[in-house]
Design an enzyme around this catalytic site. Sequence first.
Site, PDB file in Angstrom:
ATOM      1  N   ASP A 283       0.796  -1.232   0.000  1.00 27.57           N
ATOM      2  CA  ASP A 283       0.000   0.000   0.000  1.00 27.57           C
ATOM      3  C   ASP A 283       0.832   1.288   0.000  1.00 27.57           C
ATOM      4  O   ASP A 283       1.754   1.439   0.811  1.00 27.57           O
ATOM      5  CB  ASP A 283      -0.872   0.049   1.252  1.00 27.57           C
TER       6      ASP A 283
ATOM      7  N   GLN B  15       4.191   0.627   2.124  1.00 21.81           N
ATOM      8  CA  GLN B  15       4.414  -0.524   2.979  1.00 21.81           C
ATOM      9  C   GLN B  15       5.597  -1.327   2.434  1.00 21.81           C
ATOM     10  O   GLN B  15       5.748  -1.491   1.219  1.00 21.81           O
ATOM     11  CB  GLN B  15       3.172  -1.408   3.004  1.00 21.81           C
TER      12      GLN B  15
ATOM     13  N   TYR C 118       1.428  -0.704  10.006  1.00 18.75           N
ATOM     14  CA  TYR C 118       0.517  -0.884   8.889  1.00 18.75           C
ATOM     15  C   TYR C 118       0.147   0.465   8.264  1.00 18.75           C
ATOM     16  O   TYR C 118       0.692   1.499   8.606  1.00 18.75           O
ATOM     17  CB  TYR C 118      -0.717  -1.670   9.333  1.00 18.75           C
TER      18      TYR C 118
ATOM     19  N   ARG D 281      -8.241  -0.842  10.616  1.00 25.64           N
ATOM     20  CA  ARG D 281      -6.944  -0.340  10.150  1.00 25.64           C
ATOM     21  C   ARG D 281      -7.090   0.730   9.058  1.00 25.64           C
ATOM     22  O   ARG D 281      -8.176   1.068   8.645  1.00 25.64           O
ATOM     23  CB  ARG D 281      -6.108  -1.500   9.611  1.00 25.64           C
TER      24      ARG D 281
END
Length: 494
Positions: free
Chosen positions: A48, A64, A107, A168
């Site tokens: 991501d 990420q 994350y 998230r």
Amino acid sequence: MAQWTNEARYQKYEDVDQSTLDALTEKVNQSEYRQTFHIQPTTGLLNDPNGLIYFNGTYYISHQWFPLGPVHGLKYWYTYTSKDLVHFDAVGPTLKPDTKDDSHGVYSGSAFEYHGHLYYMYTANHRDEDWNRISTQHIAKVSKDGEITKFPKPVIGAPPFGYTQHFRDPKVYVKDDVYYAFIAAQNIDKQGRILQYRSTDIVNWEFQGEVKTNLDDFGFMWECPDYFNLNGYDVLLFCPQGIEAEEERFKNIYQSGYIMGQYDINQMTMNHADFHELDYGFDFYAPQTFLDEHGQRILIGWMGLPEVDYPSDVDGWAHCLTIPRVLTIEEGNLRQRPIKALEQLRTNKETALGYANKFTKQLHPYEGKQYELIIDILDNEATELYFEVRTSKTETTLITYNTKEQKVTFDRSENSQLPTPVEGTTRTTYLDTPLTQLQMFIDTSSIEIFCNNGERVMTSRIFTDASATGIKTSTESGQVYLRFTKYDLKGDAE
């Protein structure tokens, strides 16, 4: 591909000896599939896009990152800066899994400005002894010299009652000095949802409720939300997981798209039209948007998908980011166009003008592996048009246009290698208007196709051998009058 244990997936990058890292870097650099003008991981896996923002004259782009292999493991944020969204300077890993709360991964999240400073809001991932997920939302401040200071405790310590730990990807939106966080969630009935929080001081966040849509049963999880207003329309982007395919729609393992209409941020009610996919290719997911220096809404996506193996995996790396795209809404329709600044990469312009028909298999002698190709359809009397790129005697990448149905089909079945598993080898989209132009950005192992000046987009990875450099066109019957414009593209990633 080698099996990865949890121990291997969750070892820290900082704890791996330098000789191992050097060997992995060398292996990645030798990969025949490395891109030239896309952001790609130095090693390991990229997913991501995170923390996208234009702040104090500089663009910040993160993604990420699991550094140690082409699998999902202990995630970091890897960051770049840029002055033009074309040339990028690597900052390196910025947000790191260095606290108990994010011990199993930093994350996804977003960037925002507060009182003249840059901040990140992100999801911290922790696993207990029984491997149960614990998700919390955190904020980190970025100093002028790039130093990261995390707030000492979560600003949102748990999902609200009625929701699971699939909680998230906070996206921060600012309106009238109030800060809103849109967070991806799953309710206890295993349905995807978006939750809304608000704050006036970025420390204390109030749960306001669930964003109300008419998509009550639409997948088991919604990831990567993004909310913004564009040209008088409210747009909510998200990635629903668990959608069944419907003829040519929703054929990827997970989807990425949007609903558009009017959103009452106080009542959390979205009056909207149907859910539309953002991209009709094989490899597009987790997009995020931000405003550029000119106030344009820019989108960048992950050119890849979860739970899919790619041919580059054997070389120690996986995935890249898409080129940046400008979003507009014209006559009620969302369009995506490549940013104009990409023209800086153009070299060696070539043009051709002429007819193609069933017997003309090649209109011009151009070849290439990294280029931009613009095909203008000036007069079309053909039933079907065939455009082939990255083609050789043994393989090709095919784009077909059916004139009657206004249907564009992308076909990579004759690539030398394919990702696995994937449902089928073609993807299709239907245009609102007859096809008049294709604009394609082709890198070493990817293609991004913009139909009719951004009316539809198709993004895919392609894996062909070094000899597949040809460009061809032909028709099923009848003829077509075309103008080709080709630019070689030279980027920083070479």
